[in-house]
Design an enzyme around this catalytic site. Structure first.
Site, PDB file in Angstrom:
ATOM      1  N   HIS A   1      16.348 -43.443   3.073  1.00 35.39           N
ATOM      2  CA  HIS A   1      16.028 -43.615   4.175  1.00 35.39           C
ATOM      3  C   HIS A   1      14.374 -44.018   2.859  1.00 35.39           C
ATOM      4  CE1 HIS A   1      17.625 -41.681   7.062  1.00 35.39           C
ATOM      5  NE2 HIS A   1      17.457 -39.939   5.875  1.00 35.39           N
TER       6      HIS A   1
ATOM      7  N   ARG B   1      17.726 -48.093  15.177  1.00 40.20           N
ATOM      8  CA  ARG B   1      17.368 -48.014  16.489  1.00 40.20           C
ATOM      9  C   ARG B   1      16.131 -48.567  16.758  1.00 40.20           C
ATOM     10  NH1 ARG B   1      19.732 -41.980  18.101  1.00 40.20           N
ATOM     11  NH2 ARG B   1      19.841 -42.334  20.271  1.00 40.20           N
TER      12      ARG B   1
ATOM     13  N   GLY C   1      20.907 -43.592  13.369  1.00 42.02           N
ATOM     14  CA  GLY C   1      21.784 -44.230  13.355  1.00 42.02           C
ATOM     15  C   GLY C   1      21.957 -43.828  12.443  1.00 42.02           C
TER      16      GLY C   1
ATOM     17  N   THR D   1      23.935 -41.326  11.042  1.00 42.05           N
ATOM     18  CA  THR D   1      25.563 -40.316  11.352  1.00 42.05           C
ATOM     19  C   THR D   1      26.710 -40.561  11.579  1.00 42.05           C
ATOM     20  OG1 THR D   1      24.050 -37.969  11.357  1.00 42.05           O
ATOM     21  CG2 THR D   1      26.388 -37.870  11.704  1.00 42.05           C
ATOM     22  N   TRP D   2      25.931 -41.486  12.129  1.00 41.74           N
ATOM     23  CA  TRP D   2      27.168 -42.594  12.869  1.00 41.74           C
ATOM     24  C   TRP D   2      27.876 -43.542  11.869  1.00 41.74           C
ATOM     25  CZ3 TRP D   2      27.640 -46.595  17.702  1.00 41.74           C
ATOM     26  CH2 TRP D   2      28.265 -46.648  18.266  1.00 41.74           C
TER      27      TRP D   2
ATOM     28  N   LYS E   1      22.766 -36.629  22.122  1.00 41.45           N
ATOM     29  CA  LYS E   1      23.491 -37.658  23.294  1.00 41.45           C
ATOM     30  C   LYS E   1      24.048 -38.422  22.193  1.00 41.45           C
ATOM     31  CE  LYS E   1      20.963 -35.782  27.011  1.00 41.45           C
ATOM     32  NZ  LYS E   1      20.492 -35.890  28.098  1.00 41.45           N
TER      33      LYS E   1
ATOM     34  N   LYS F   1      17.238 -40.595  12.050  1.00 40.59           N
ATOM     35  CA  LYS F   1      17.577 -40.131  13.768  1.00 40.59           C
ATOM     36  C   LYS F   1      17.387 -42.162  13.608  1.00 40.59           C
ATOM     37  CE  LYS F   1      18.443 -37.348  14.918  1.00 40.59           C
ATOM     38  NZ  LYS F   1      20.145 -37.190  14.532  1.00 40.59           N
TER      39      LYS F   1
END
EC number: 2.8.2.-
Length: 351
Positions: free
Chosen positions: A163, A184, A100, A102-103, A317, A98
């Protein structure tokens, strides 16, 4: 003014809540990497000697060389370290869950393969497949379930994702292999992780569970954690070998996407030409890879990835600052103080 150790002491909650969750956890949908059914006897023996704890849902975590893993994940990491032999031309995207991932998978794929799909934008793989199926995870997919994949069948350059800590990854790779790390801020990473776990387990967890997860984060007890150790490993790596480790911040990509995508392309040694920039190639990639575009694709609304996780789970989001809608002022302050203490004089700063 709280001291750091006072903050930590406030983070510990009664284990009675975890024990209560232990009794009901079997009802939750679990991905393979959280299980313990694909572990060799050698790894089982290793696990008995490791420091152990439980995550906020009561699942066992084990600390191997400073990093927390579920049993199946640890087995896969060990297999990666033993068998993964990337080519110097391959690319590795590293991140915390979580953070970033996927982007960045979509951006790296689009940047590296932009010439290949320039003439057929309507059939671009990102329109037809989830980014996680185009850029496979090492320990979560390729080396999961005791598999040893034949990487020779993949064309060069191949893009992999992980990861793993940089130190753990370096046991399997050469410094010539390009590594892109995206991170992030801890508050948004935490909140995004909370929503992810709710969707992943197909349940709606209560406030008490939210607080348990917060406590675990503060103690660093989370898959691939502690957060600060993970981030610092790649930050220091990027300072020591700038030509091989690129450190990117999710917030900076949101703030100045064009600048950061050009920076990414230059690092990967496929910079945009003047003609490409003038023709809008950068903007086309940003439009294709926007989270709004990806999340509205049929394949990402109803599909399932190869790792068995629903595609829609990876999209929410993607905003900076959504933590303000979930964390109390004291929680936010605690996170800020922990990060200030842990990052110290490293030079790494989150706005």
């Amino acid at each position: 003014m709280f001291t750091f150790f006072t903050i930590l002491s406030l983070c510990f909650k009664s284990w009675e809540q975890i024990i209560t969750m232990e009794a009901s956890k079997e009802a939750h949908h679990l991905p393979n990497y959280m299980k313990d059914d694909n572990v060799s006897q050698e790894t089982k023996n290793l696990i008995t000697s490791l420091p152990s704890d439980k995550d906020f849902m009561g699942y066992g975590l084990y600390n191997y060389k400073g990093c927390w893993y579920y049993p199946n994940t640890l087995q896969a990491v060990l297999d990666v370290q033993k068998h993964f032999k990337p080519r110097d031309t391959d690319i590795i995207l590293a991140s915390l869950p979580k953070g970033g991932t996927t982007w960045l998978k979509s951006l790296i794929f689009a940047v590296v393969h932009r010439e290949k799909y320039r003439g057929t934008p309507q059939t671009h793989p990102l329109l037809l497949q989830n980014p996680h199926d185009l850029v496979p995870f090492l320990e979560v997919e390729l080396y999961a379930n005791s598999q040893i994949p034949d990487l020779a069948k993949y064309s060069s350059p191949m893009i992999f994702s992980t990861h793993m800590h940089l130190q753990a990854l370096r046991e399997a790779t050469t410094k010539a292999c390009k590594t892109v790390y995206v991170c992030r801020g801890i508050k948004d990473t935490f909140v995004s992780g909370w929503h992810y776990r709710n969707m992943l387990h197909r349940t709606k967890m209560d406030q008490a569970t939210f607080e348990l997860m917060f406590d675990a984060y503060c103690r660093g007890v989370l898959l691939y954690g502690p957060y600060w150790e993970h981030v610092l490993s790649y930050w220091k790596g990027s300072l020591e070998a700038k030509e091989n480790v690129l450190f990117m911040k999710y917030e900076e990509i949101i703030e100045e996407p064009r600048v950061q995508v050009k920076r990414l392309a230059e690092f990967l040694e496929c910079p945009f030409t003047k003609e490409e920039e003038e023709s809008g190639s950068v903007e086309e990639i940003l439009k294709l890879c926007s989270l709004r575009n990806l999340s509205n694709l049929e394949v990402n609304k109803n599909g399932t990835t190869r790792i068995g996780v629903d595609s829609q789970v990876f999209f929410r989001k993607g905003e900076v600052g959504d933590w303000k809608n979930h964390l109390t002022p004291q929680m936010a302050k605690t996170f800020d103080e922990i990060i200030d203490y842990r990052l110290g004089d490293s030079g790494l700063i989150f706005q």
